[in-house]
Design a protein around this motif. Structure first.
Motif, PDB file in Angstrom:
ATOM      1  N   ASP A   1       0.834  -1.194   0.000  1.00 53.29           N
ATOM      2  CA  ASP A   1       0.000   0.000   0.000  1.00 53.29           C
ATOM      3  C   ASP A   1       0.872   1.247   0.000  1.00 53.29           C
ATOM      4  OD1 ASP A   1      -2.152  -1.572   0.117  1.00 53.29           O
ATOM      5  OD2 ASP A   1      -2.556  -1.303   2.263  1.00 53.29           O
ATOM      6  N   ASN A   2       0.290   2.369  -0.347  1.00 52.28           N
ATOM      7  CA  ASN A   2       0.965   3.649  -0.250  1.00 52.28           C
ATOM      8  C   ASN A   2       0.254   4.478   0.798  1.00 52.28           C
ATOM      9  OD1 ASN A   2       2.274   6.022  -0.527  1.00 52.28           O
ATOM     10  ND2 ASN A   2       1.408   6.562  -2.534  1.00 52.28           N
TER      11      ASN A   2
ATOM     12  N   GLY B   1      -9.341   2.162  10.174  1.00 47.34           N
ATOM     13  CA  GLY B   1     -10.762   2.051  10.464  1.00 47.34           C
ATOM     14  C   GLY B   1     -11.408   0.936   9.678  1.00 47.34           C
ATOM     15  N   ALA B   2     -11.037   0.817   8.400  1.00 42.24           N
ATOM     16  CA  ALA B   2     -11.602  -0.244   7.567  1.00 42.24           C
ATOM     17  C   ALA B   2     -11.144  -1.611   8.037  1.00 42.24           C
ATOM     18  CB  ALA B   2     -11.199  -0.019   6.109  1.00 42.24           C
ATOM     19  N   ALA B   3      -9.861  -1.701   8.413  1.00 46.78           N
ATOM     20  CA  ALA B   3      -9.327  -2.987   8.880  1.00 46.78           C
ATOM     21  C   ALA B   3     -10.018  -3.425  10.159  1.00 46.78           C
ATOM     22  CB  ALA B   3      -7.812  -2.877   9.104  1.00 46.78           C
TER      23      ALA B   3
ATOM     24  N   VAL C   1      -3.372  -8.726   7.247  1.00 48.30           N
ATOM     25  CA  VAL C   1      -4.384  -9.398   6.423  1.00 48.30           C
ATOM     26  C   VAL C   1      -5.689  -8.605   6.446  1.00 48.30           C
ATOM     27  CG1 VAL C   1      -5.767 -11.487   6.138  1.00 48.30           C
ATOM     28  CG2 VAL C   1      -3.351 -11.683   6.721  1.00 48.30           C
ATOM     29  N   ALA C   2      -6.060  -8.072   7.616  1.00 53.07           N
ATOM     30  CA  ALA C   2      -7.286  -7.280   7.722  1.00 53.07           C
ATOM     31  C   ALA C   2      -7.201  -6.037   6.839  1.00 53.07           C
ATOM     32  CB  ALA C   2      -7.539  -6.885   9.171  1.00 53.07           C
ATOM     33  N   GLU C   3      -6.032  -5.394   6.828  1.00 55.81           N
ATOM     34  CA  GLU C   3      -5.850  -4.224   5.970  1.00 55.81           C
ATOM     35  C   GLU C   3      -5.943  -4.604   4.498  1.00 55.81           C
ATOM     36  OE1 GLU C   3      -2.213  -2.316   7.040  1.00 55.81           O
ATOM     37  OE2 GLU C   3      -2.893  -1.807   9.070  1.00 55.81           O
TER      38      GLU C   3
ATOM     39  N   LYS D   1      -8.743  -3.144   2.019  1.00 54.01           N
ATOM     40  CA  LYS D   1      -8.341  -2.444   0.791  1.00 54.01           C
ATOM     41  C   LYS D   1      -8.970  -3.117  -0.430  1.00 54.01           C
ATOM     42  CE  LYS D   1      -4.312  -0.862  -1.805  1.00 54.01           C
ATOM     43  NZ  LYS D   1      -4.717  -1.464  -3.094  1.00 54.01           N
ATOM     44  N   SER D   2      -8.964  -4.445  -0.428  1.00 49.62           N
ATOM     45  CA  SER D   2      -9.572  -5.179  -1.564  1.00 49.62           C
ATOM     46  C   SER D   2     -11.064  -4.885  -1.664  1.00 49.62           C
ATOM     47  CB  SER D   2      -9.354  -6.680  -1.391  1.00 49.62           C
ATOM     48  OG  SER D   2      -7.981  -6.996  -1.397  1.00 49.62           O
ATOM     49  N   ASN D   3     -11.738  -4.835  -0.511  1.00 50.10           N
ATOM     50  CA  ASN D   3     -13.166  -4.531  -0.515  1.00 50.10           C
ATOM     51  C   ASN D   3     -13.431  -3.124  -1.026  1.00 50.10           C
ATOM     52  OD1 ASN D   3     -13.768  -7.040   0.524  1.00 50.10           O
ATOM     53  ND2 ASN D   3     -13.806  -6.357   2.652  1.00 50.10           N
TER      54      ASN D   3
END
Length: 316
Positions: free
Chosen positions: A202-203, A233-235, A300-302, A306-308
């Motif tokens: 990621d950047n 927050g997303a993770a 993995v959560a991140e 990010k994929s979602n």
């Protein structure tokens, strides 16, 4: 000769005629995976059973006026736990004054056995004059498969006595172990965010965010579109069960700084082994493995978050 071991919950002890007792155990869905055939062979056979609670109950002395523990602890940057002396008590000691008598009461607390044993085997637990045994070695050997009976024989005491001593030591160090575990978890959470993001490609754009330092903090938050706060927050919104299922599916990415095959190790954990048992089986420190597992789950959560987000943007 069939042999199995598994984790369970004791649900009932029923009294039956003739002085017999019936013990009812509850096992999770995957707790007997691959073991049912062996268990079936044991029906109506005599078996050797030993059980150890995975929860340690210990007492904490509470100030009856404030409902706060009389003893509190701190942990230094090396993981050493020490007691904090209350300011009033320290002044009394310095002046040679008698200590104020505080009304107290006992409160029962619970801790996971695995956390306490990890604290002991980490080498950070204290020794006591009235318990002159190498509990770090005893517990390590127990997880490696040695019996209390064998170790008791070496020490010249009964197997019942060594179990009693280990239980007493665990209860005594339990408050320190809980504080140490809190410190350990805090260290994991304090890892640099940009280091985690770079590990999965990621950047995080930390420099871009710094350029706006002259703006108000509220303005920065509202204008941020790719900062690490959004990623965190997303993770955090990723469901634990969904995370584990994703890891087990083999779709999780591989991270260069994670030296463990966690998809395989997680299968063993869900089958009933503890992280300490798994760590011992591969010759690693359980503390190191727990720290790596915590970091791996965050990465993995991140990745999942990010994929979602990428999928949602693409769909739009």
């Amino acid at each position: 000769m069939p042999y199995i071991d598994f984790k369970s919950v004791v649900k009932k002890v029923n009294l039956k005629p003739g002085g017999k007792k019936e013990i009812v155990l509850e096992v999770s869905d995957n707790g007997l995976d691959g073991k049912l055939d062996s268990l079936s062979e044991m029906i109506d056979c005599k078996v050797d059973v030993s059980m150890e609670s995975l929860i340690v109950n210990y007492n904490v002395t509470i100030n009856a006026k404030t409902n706060e523990p009389l003893k509190t602890y701190k942990v230094d940057d090396k993981g050493v736990v020490s007691e904090i002396k209350p300011q009033g008590e320290q002044i009394e000691a310095d002046l040679g004054l008698p200590q104020e008598k505080v009304p107290t009461k006992e409160q029962t607390e619970q801790a996971e056995l695995e956390v306490i044993d990890e604290f002991i085997t980490s080498g950070m637990s204290p020794s006591y004059d009235d318990l002159p045994y190498d509990f770090q070695s005893i517990i390590k050997r127990k997880y490696e498969g040695e019996t209390y009976m064998k170790m008791a024989s070496e020490l010249g005491i009964s197997s019942g006595k060594i179990v009693e001593l280990v239980d007493e030591y665990r209860k005594r160090v339990a408050p320190l172990a809980m504080k140490w575990n809190e410190w350990r978890q805090g260290k994991d959470k304090a890892e640099p965010q940009n280091g985690k993001a770079e590990a999965i490609g990621d950047n995080p754009q930390p420099e871009a965010k710094k350029e706006n330092d002259g703006d108000s903090e509220q303005g920065n938050d509202s204008q941020s579109t790719g900062g690490s706060d959004d990623s965190d927050g997303a993770a955090a919104s990723v469901d634990k069960e969904a995370l584990e299922q994703f890891i087990l599916s083999g779709q999780a990415p591989i991270f260069a700084d994670i030296p463990f095959d966690f998809p395989s190790l997680l299968k063993r954990k869900l089958a009933g082994e503890t992280w300490m048992q798994i760590a011992n089986s591969i010759g690693e420190s359980s503390t190191k493995m727990q720290s790596a597992w915590s970091k791996y789950k965050k990465l993995v959560a991140e990745h999942m978050a990010k994929s979602n987000n990428d999928g949602e943007q693409g769909a739009a």
